[in-house]
Design a protein around this motif. Sequence first.
Motif, mmCIF file in Angstrom:
data_model
loop_
_atom_site.group_PDB
_atom_site.id
_atom_site.type_symbol
_atom_site.label_atom_id
_atom_site.label_comp_id
_atom_site.label_asym_id
_atom_site.label_seq_id
_atom_site.Cartn_x
_atom_site.Cartn_y
_atom_site.Cartn_z
ATOM 1 N N GLY A 64 0.594 -1.132 -0.121
ATOM 2 C CA GLY A 64 -0.102 0.019 -0.003
ATOM 3 C C GLY A 64 0.898 1.304 0.085
ATOM 4 N N LEU A 65 1.956 1.137 0.689
ATOM 5 C CA LEU A 65 2.994 2.267 0.757
ATOM 6 C C LEU A 65 3.385 2.730 -0.733
ATOM 7 C CD1 LEU A 65 4.699 4.316 2.508
ATOM 8 C CD2 LEU A 65 6.119 2.541 2.765
ATOM 9 N N ILE A 66 3.742 1.699 -1.348
ATOM 10 C CA ILE A 66 4.457 1.565 -2.713
ATOM 11 C C ILE A 66 3.448 2.398 -3.500
ATOM 12 C CG2 ILE A 66 5.635 0.696 -4.637
ATOM 13 C CD1 ILE A 66 7.318 0.909 -2.182
ATOM 14 N N ALA A 112 -3.840 10.866 8.749
ATOM 15 C CA ALA A 112 -3.860 9.354 8.418
ATOM 16 C C ALA A 112 -2.406 8.952 8.311
ATOM 17 C CB ALA A 112 -4.641 8.715 7.409
ATOM 18 N N VAL A 113 -1.963 7.861 8.999
ATOM 19 C CA VAL A 113 -0.623 7.370 8.829
ATOM 20 C C VAL A 113 -0.204 7.136 7.272
ATOM 21 C CG1 VAL A 113 -0.836 4.738 9.159
ATOM 22 C CG2 VAL A 113 1.535 5.971 10.001
ATOM 23 N N GLY A 114 -1.206 6.492 6.577
ATOM 24 C CA GLY A 114 -0.822 6.140 5.292
ATOM 25 C C GLY A 114 -1.074 7.486 4.244
ATOM 26 N N ARG A 115 -1.381 8.517 4.624
ATOM 27 C CA ARG A 115 -1.322 9.819 4.082
ATOM 28 C C ARG A 115 -0.755 10.788 4.762
ATOM 29 N NH1 ARG A 115 -2.701 6.743 0.788
ATOM 30 N NH2 ARG A 115 -4.536 6.619 -0.862
ATOM 31 N N ASN A 116 0.438 10.565 5.038
ATOM 32 C CA ASN A 116 1.056 11.610 6.172
ATOM 33 C C ASN A 116 2.117 12.711 5.541
ATOM 34 O OD1 ASN A 116 3.297 9.829 5.570
ATOM 35 N ND2 ASN A 116 3.739 9.422 7.547
ATOM 36 N N ILE A 117 1.832 13.065 4.388
ATOM 37 C CA ILE A 117 2.319 14.374 3.581
ATOM 38 C C ILE A 117 4.057 14.467 3.079
ATOM 39 C CG2 ILE A 117 2.605 16.875 3.957
ATOM 40 C CD1 ILE A 117 -0.203 16.212 3.784
HETATM 41 P P1 RTP Z 1 9.093 8.132 6.423
HETATM 42 O O1 RTP Z 1 10.145 7.194 5.919
HETATM 43 O O2 RTP Z 1 7.778 8.460 5.236
HETATM 44 O O3 RTP Z 1 9.751 9.666 6.524
HETATM 45 O O4 RTP Z 1 8.348 7.682 7.619
HETATM 46 P P2 RTP Z 1 8.870 7.288 8.903
HETATM 47 O O5 RTP Z 1 10.474 7.159 8.801
HETATM 48 O O6 RTP Z 1 8.271 8.459 9.989
HETATM 49 O O7 RTP Z 1 8.145 6.167 9.240
HETATM 50 P P3 RTP Z 1 8.354 4.533 8.510
HETATM 51 O O8 RTP Z 1 8.386 3.521 9.941
HETATM 52 O O9 RTP Z 1 9.802 4.438 7.907
HETATM 53 O O10 RTP Z 1 7.330 4.192 7.548
HETATM 54 C C1 RTP Z 1 7.396 4.770 6.211
HETATM 55 C C2 RTP Z 1 6.019 5.300 5.754
HETATM 56 O O11 RTP Z 1 5.204 4.127 5.655
HETATM 57 C C3 RTP Z 1 3.814 4.487 5.870
HETATM 58 N N1 RTP Z 1 3.228 3.775 7.238
HETATM 59 N N2 RTP Z 1 2.105 3.207 7.083
HETATM 60 N N3 RTP Z 1 -0.087 1.664 7.843
HETATM 61 C C4 RTP Z 1 0.759 1.894 8.648
HETATM 62 O O12 RTP Z 1 0.913 1.031 9.845
HETATM 63 C C5 RTP Z 1 2.085 2.575 8.308
HETATM 64 N N4 RTP Z 1 3.087 2.768 8.993
HETATM 65 C C6 RTP Z 1 4.024 3.338 8.071
HETATM 66 C C7 RTP Z 1 3.630 6.190 6.319
HETATM 67 O O13 RTP Z 1 3.448 6.624 5.244
HETATM 68 C C8 RTP Z 1 5.426 6.129 6.847
HETATM 69 O O14 RTP Z 1 5.686 7.486 6.572
#
Ligand code: RTP
Length: 152
Positions: A64-66, A112-117
Amino acid sequence: MASIKERTYIMVKPDGVQRGLVGNIIARFEGRGFKLIALKLVHATPEHLEKHYADLKGKPFFPGLIKYMALGPVVAMVWEGLDAVKTGRVMLGATNPLASAPGTIRGDFALAVGRNICHGSDSVENAEKEIALWFPEGVVQHELTLSTWVFE
Ligand code: RTP
């Protein structure tokens, strides 16, 4: 020893671009005193994004992230300055916007964590890897007079 030459990779994700938040995010980094040394708009392929998020391969949210990150163009940037990595992460706010403090980018604009800008490197080592991945052509070396006025 903290360096005023520390670099971080900051990316406005596709939702941030579509919602017109690019200028606001750039203004925050400029206003804080960081120096912009690379910037481009890029619609990344899933293969490129899988390299960027290689550490998360295997997580249930990975596919989903990709998909999310390939929905539209992102703004890829490199910012330089004192403690750029740590301060950049503070400016972004917690990964899950539910926990992001108001005043941070996610705390002001996301739910939302899945739309965090936005994305910001989480270590100096990862910043170097991410900058090499997104800017294989290199960054722009330039001098600003800022340093006299922002740093001791
Ligand atoms: P980013 O790499 O985007 O700056 O985010 P981050 O280090 O704060 O967090 P990370 O754990 O590396 O996760 C990368 C991105 O994956 C999405 N995510 N979705 N659905 C979920 O539980 C979930 N957890 C993470 C978020 O878009 C996160 O920024």
